[in-house]
Scaffold this motif. Structure first.
Motif, PDB file in Angstrom:
ATOM      1  N   PRO A   1      81.842  51.620  -0.095  1.00  0.00           N
ATOM      2  CA  PRO A   1      80.868  52.366   1.059  1.00  0.00           C
ATOM      3  C   PRO A   1      81.970  52.688   2.234  1.00  0.00           C
ATOM      4  CG  PRO A   1      79.268  50.874  -0.162  1.00  0.00           C
ATOM      5  CD  PRO A   1      80.772  50.665  -0.746  1.00  0.00           C
ATOM      6  N   GLY A   2      81.916  54.069   2.755  1.00  0.00           N
ATOM      7  CA  GLY A   2      82.772  54.125   3.838  1.00  0.00           C
ATOM      8  C   GLY A   2      84.353  54.480   3.435  1.00  0.00           C
TER       9      GLY A   2
ATOM     10  N   GLU B   1      61.952  41.467   7.688  1.00  0.00           N
ATOM     11  CA  GLU B   1      63.124  41.525   6.652  1.00  0.00           C
ATOM     12  C   GLU B   1      64.509  41.514   7.580  1.00  0.00           C
ATOM     13  OE1 GLU B   1      62.545  44.901   3.981  1.00  0.00           O
ATOM     14  OE2 GLU B   1      61.325  43.671   2.946  1.00  0.00           O
ATOM     15  N   LYS B   2      65.330  41.039   7.371  1.00  0.00           N
ATOM     16  CA  LYS B   2      66.818  41.118   8.247  1.00  0.00           C
ATOM     17  C   LYS B   2      67.407  42.298   8.038  1.00  0.00           C
ATOM     18  CE  LYS B   2      69.085  36.840   8.736  1.00  0.00           C
ATOM     19  NZ  LYS B   2      70.143  35.803   8.182  1.00  0.00           N
ATOM     20  N   GLU B   3      67.460  42.971   6.559  1.00  0.00           N
ATOM     21  CA  GLU B   3      67.976  44.240   6.578  1.00  0.00           C
ATOM     22  C   GLU B   3      66.955  45.237   6.043  1.00  0.00           C
ATOM     23  OE1 GLU B   3      71.011  45.205   6.431  1.00  0.00           O
ATOM     24  OE2 GLU B   3      71.964  43.249   6.968  1.00  0.00           O
TER      25      GLU B   3
ATOM     26  N   GLU C   1      79.041  55.637   4.428  1.00  0.00           N
ATOM     27  CA  GLU C   1      78.679  54.412   5.037  1.00  0.00           C
ATOM     28  C   GLU C   1      77.159  54.257   5.036  1.00  0.00           C
ATOM     29  OE1 GLU C   1      78.032  50.746   5.573  1.00  0.00           O
ATOM     30  OE2 GLU C   1      80.358  51.406   5.638  1.00  0.00           O
ATOM     31  N   PRO C   2      76.710  53.589   4.114  1.00  0.00           N
ATOM     32  CA  PRO C   2      75.064  53.695   4.036  1.00  0.00           C
ATOM     33  C   PRO C   2      74.368  53.310   5.396  1.00  0.00           C
ATOM     34  CG  PRO C   2      75.885  51.912   2.685  1.00  0.00           C
ATOM     35  CD  PRO C   2      77.045  52.567   3.269  1.00  0.00           C
ATOM     36  N   SER C   3      74.885  52.396   6.291  1.00  0.00           N
ATOM     37  CA  SER C   3      74.372  51.916   7.595  1.00  0.00           C
ATOM     38  C   SER C   3      74.308  53.153   8.459  1.00  0.00           C
ATOM     39  CB  SER C   3      74.975  50.802   7.903  1.00  0.00           C
ATOM     40  OG  SER C   3      76.460  51.127   8.289  1.00  0.00           O
ATOM     41  N   SER C   4      75.088  54.224   8.356  1.00  0.00           N
ATOM     42  CA  SER C   4      75.131  55.209   9.610  1.00  0.00           C
ATOM     43  C   SER C   4      75.404  56.686   8.845  1.00  0.00           C
ATOM     44  CB  SER C   4      76.396  54.869  10.402  1.00  0.00           C
ATOM     45  OG  SER C   4      77.571  54.856   9.763  1.00  0.00           O
TER      46      SER C   4
ATOM     47  N   ARG D   1      66.712  52.603   8.604  1.00  0.00           N
ATOM     48  CA  ARG D   1      67.581  52.397   9.844  1.00  0.00           C
ATOM     49  C   ARG D   1      68.226  53.743  10.435  1.00  0.00           C
ATOM     50  NH1 ARG D   1      71.360  47.805   7.499  1.00  0.00           N
ATOM     51  NH2 ARG D   1      71.727  49.254   5.978  1.00  0.00           N
ATOM     52  N   ILE D   2      68.675  54.635   9.456  1.00  0.00           N
ATOM     53  CA  ILE D   2      69.412  55.599   9.878  1.00  0.00           C
ATOM     54  C   ILE D   2      68.464  56.518  10.489  1.00  0.00           C
ATOM     55  CG2 ILE D   2      70.589  57.786   9.365  1.00  0.00           C
ATOM     56  CD1 ILE D   2      71.789  56.181   6.876  1.00  0.00           C
TER      57      ILE D   2
END
Length: 822
Positions: A332-333, A735-737, A358-361, A743-744
């Protein structure tokens, strides 16, 4: 589990429980933590391999990927523990995470290479799943195909499904052709849903090979003779069993004609004395991540590299071994350069860069070209189709090209982000599964135009039927209008014009003096539904809203690089909705507006289009006709893109269009958090009672929306897709994640609030997307700064066969497992 069992299981679940499925994406989300640590370990191994082999092997700062790099996960974890530069204190979770990321399940490009076709040992067997086709000529019937070989034999994380893969690799069954038919190779993709709910992708190249087996030719000719005899006598009531080889046959009469048959019926008859007989065969890749372009190039060029005469080149096994065991997925990324078979055996391998968001953004990977979705259907049809999918109607696609079905299915479900289609998804529905069309649940399915089921579509109230080839759409009854539909279409048109996407413009709105004019109605449907098909006329108020989207005043800290200072601490951001040179009749109005605002022009040159698709100067003295002609000459002079360049350009187009769709959802649900009803219970108690709890204040949310948007929004708020998003939002408290899509989406909502203020409840005016440029810069950086390069394939056989007459069964001793010596 077969594809049939998968759909049966999904249908039963949906009939038994229509409640939202929590964490529907967690099974497909790949881990992202400790990526930097894993990269350091991988690169350390790269550098060690390069130093052992000499500095001449290094092609960039990361060096080539040595074949020993793609090792086991245990070896990589050991290297972390023993490396003097690795962290001294690593937790057990860190080691477990690193092992997971280095596991072949999450790093291999492909799980299987499969060959399907005719089994000469069993001969011709009718395909019992294809239905009763005895009324067809033997050449038009489907016969049973079998997996002739697959490499490796099995992988632990993806058990081989022989029936399902063969059924989707050759979705029309085993077909026979003669030299009178079109026998050019054709590529298509397909998708299956595994038992754990995770989607698996396949890519297949179907081609035809000449049959040199006399028994098969005689058997086909015997079937042909029996068919002619029964057709002449009017008797077609026998049951077809396995055909035994018969040495006795007779030729087709020279002037034989069948009354009532189509003019091209002569192609459907096989004369053993004159015709060559060909049979279908497929080569396929089964993958976890859908890199469709690389799979297409690999299969097409592997077929072209088949040695049909002695000459230069390496063995087919070498290319297959490389794609199975040596080509890794980019993390990723990151990005990776791989080497695929060339178009000719004597040429060097073809270099292609693969990148992974990048899956987080960033938005998830989409390797299918969105431009083709609009080329096939047009802008308005895509918006109508999107509305049907969002409202969870039954969607049935029809085309004579399997790849078109897959592209439309993948693209229309990808633009749903942050929502995920939770129902039955079968963009290619094999003949054996046509009975699932009767399931009373939402679905997205695709049928080949030749199948009889595709020609018997009724006018069900909840069905959306799209004929891709004819550009005909049949919409459900009382389909509400998508919010800001005309403005949204105009923004999409501006992106398509910026990238010069060829398409049918007959049904696109044209902005003339600020008003949307239409010369034609939307696509004519076999079921005329005015309330769902005709767009509302633009009013003066909506035109004022449109002007607000073109010219927005923003603070000096939030401006675009092209914004012009007006001398009072603000600047003008110009985002034209229509940027095509043939539609610039409103340029004088733009120029007058900018002059009144005190914008200083950069130069007195004529109106032109810059790289971003915007107008550089605002001098309105030039004739729009002259400007359009100049732009057309510039377009004609543009160089033709290579196959790889078009692929990279398609990823840019995907980014711009997907960000635009996401921007619409962000504006539609800008304040959704204020209406979420959070529980006052513990997590386990809420999970056990969630079906009886109200999680979203729908009535209050709708009361804040424009009245003409409520019809669509009220129905969408009842969908399972929206309910799943709200459930994930509530689960994020514990949940932490949180869910990656959520999230996006929340990130984009926060950015919008930052621009407009926290107190804003509803975005009443239309605002175009402003995020695509930032995402584009991240993509360009990955494309030009390659993180890893895989070593090109090299010969692995000691004795390579000189040539083949047909695609052979490969040497399994070198393909069934990764060679430890390499």
């Amino acid at each position: 589990m077969t594809s049939e069992n998968n759909i049966q299981r999904m249908t039963k679940l949906m009939l038994a429980d229509q409640q939202p499925q929590l964490n529907s994406q967690t099974g497909t989300t790949e881990p992202t933590s400790n990526n930097q640590l894993a990269d350091k370990v991988v690169m350390r191994k790269f550098n060690n391999s390069a130093s052992n082999n000499g500095a001449s092997g290094i092609k960039n700062k990361h060096s080539n990927c040595n074949r020993n790099v793609v090792g086991t996960s245990e070896a990589m974890v050991d290297s972390v523990a023993t490396s003097p530069t690795s962290p001294g204190e690593m937790s057990t979770n860190d080691l477990r995470q690193l092992k997971r990321e280095s596991d072949p399940q999450y790093s291999r490009f492909a799980d299987y290479f499969v060959i399907c076709g005719l089994d000469l040992d069993t001969g011709l067997e009718p395909d019992r799943f294809a239905g009763d086709n005895l009324h067809c000529s033997p050449l038009d019937r489907a016969y049973k195909s079998k997996p002739l070989a697959h490499y490796p034999e099995n992988v632990a994380w993806n058990p081989f499904d022989a029936h399902g893969i063969c059924m989707l690799s050759l979705p029309q069954g085993l077909r026979f052709r003669t030299q009178k038919h079109d026998i050019e190779p054709k590529f298509h993709s397909f998708a299956t849903t595994r038992e754990d709910g995770k989607r698996c992708y396949g890519f297949s190249l179907v081609f035809y090979e000449e049959i040199r087996n006399r028994n098969i030719c005689s058997a086909m000719h015997t079937l042909q003779s029996m068919f002619i005899t029964e057709l002449s006598s009017g008797q077609q009531n026998h049951s077809l069993g396995r055909v035994r080889e018969s040495p006795v046959s007779r030729s087709l009469p020279r002037h034989f004609k069948v009354a009532g048959q189509a003019p091209q019926s002569a192609q459907s008859y096989y004369d053993i004395t004159k015709d060559k007989l060909f049979v279908a065969k497929s080569i396929s890749l089964i993958c976890q991540v859908p890199y469709a372009f690389a799979a297409h190039v690999f299969l097409s060029n592997l077929y072209k590299c088949l040695p049909r005469q002695p000459g230069a080149g390496i063995s087919l096994e070498s290319y297959v071994y490389n794609i199975l065991y040596e080509v890794m997925l980019p993390q990723p990324g990151k990005s990776i350069r791989i080497y695929l078979p060339p178009s000719e055996p004597h040429l060097p391998p073809l270099a292609v860069v693969l990148q992974r968001p990048e899956p987080s953004s960033e938005l998830p990977l989409l390797d299918f070209p969105l431009r083709l979705l609009f080329t096939y259907l047009g802008v308005e049809c895509v918006i109508q189709l999107l509305s049907c999918v969002l409202l969870e109607n039954q969607v049935l696609l029809r085309s004579n090209d399997y790849q078109k079905l897959m592209i439309v299915g993948e693209c229309i479900t990808s633009v749903l982000f942050p929502f995920v289609w939770p129902h039955v998804y079968a963009p290619i529905l094999p003949a054996a599964l046509h009975h699932f069309l009767d399931a009373p649940v939402p679905f997205v399915m695709g049928l080949h135009a030749d199948c009889e089921s595709a020609n018997k579509i009724g006018t069900e109230a909840t069905l959306c039927f799209v004929d891709i080839d004819k550009k005909i759409i049949q919409l459900p009854e009382e389909l509400p209008v998508f919010p800001h539909k005309i403005d949204f279409m105009a923004e999409i048109i501006s992106i398509l014009d910026k990238f010069e996407i060829e398409r049918d413009r007959s049904y696109e709105p044209i902005l003339k003096n600020g008003y949307a004019t239409r010369d034609h109605d939307v696509m004519i449907s076999s079921c005329t539904l005015p309330s769902g098909l005709q767009a509302a006329r633009r009013s003066k108020e909506r035109f004022n809203h449109l002007q607000e989207t073109v010219y927005t005043l923003a603070g000096s800290g939030h401006g675009s690089p092209t914004g012009a200072d007006n001398g009072i601490g603000h600047h003008i951001e110009y985002q034209p909705l229509i940027a095509h040179p043939s539609k610039i009749e409103h340029v004088p109005r733009i120029a007058d507006f900018l002059r009144r605002k005190g914008v200083r022009t950069q130069s007195p040159s004529a109106v032109s289009l810059n790289d971003a698709g915007s107008f550089d100067a605002v001098d309105a003295t030039i004739s729009p006709t002259r400007a359009a002609a100049a732009a057309r000459r510039e377009i004609k002079a543009a160089p033709t893109l290579t196959l790889e360049e078009q692929y990279y350009q398609d990823l840019r187009i995907n980014n711009a269009l997907r960000e635009t769709f996401l921007n619409r959802f962000v504006h539609m649900f800008y304040a959704y958090e204020f209406f979420v009803i959070y529980p006052n219970q513990a997590r386990d108690e809420w999970l056990s009672n969630r079906e009886t709890l109200q999680n979203f204040d729908k009535s209050s949310f709708l009361s804040d929306q424009p009245e003409h948007h409520r019809a669509f929004l009220s129905r969408f708020l009842e969908s399972q897709m929206f309910a799943t998003l709200i459930d994930n939002k509530i689960l994020s408290m514990w949940e932490k994640e949180p869910d990656v899509n959520l999230r996006i989406f929340d990130q984009r909502v926060r950015l919008l609030r930052k621009r407009h203020g926290e107190n804003m409840i509803c975005a009443t005016s239309y605002e175009p997307c402003v995020m695509s440029q930032e995402a584009q810069q991240v993509y360009e950086k990955r494309l030009h700064c390659i993180d890893i390069e895989v070593t090109p394939p090299s010969e692995i056989l000691s004795n390579r066969a000189a040539y083949f007459r047909s695609f052979p069964i490969l040497e399994k001793s070198v393909l069934n497992q990764e060679c430890a010596s390499r």
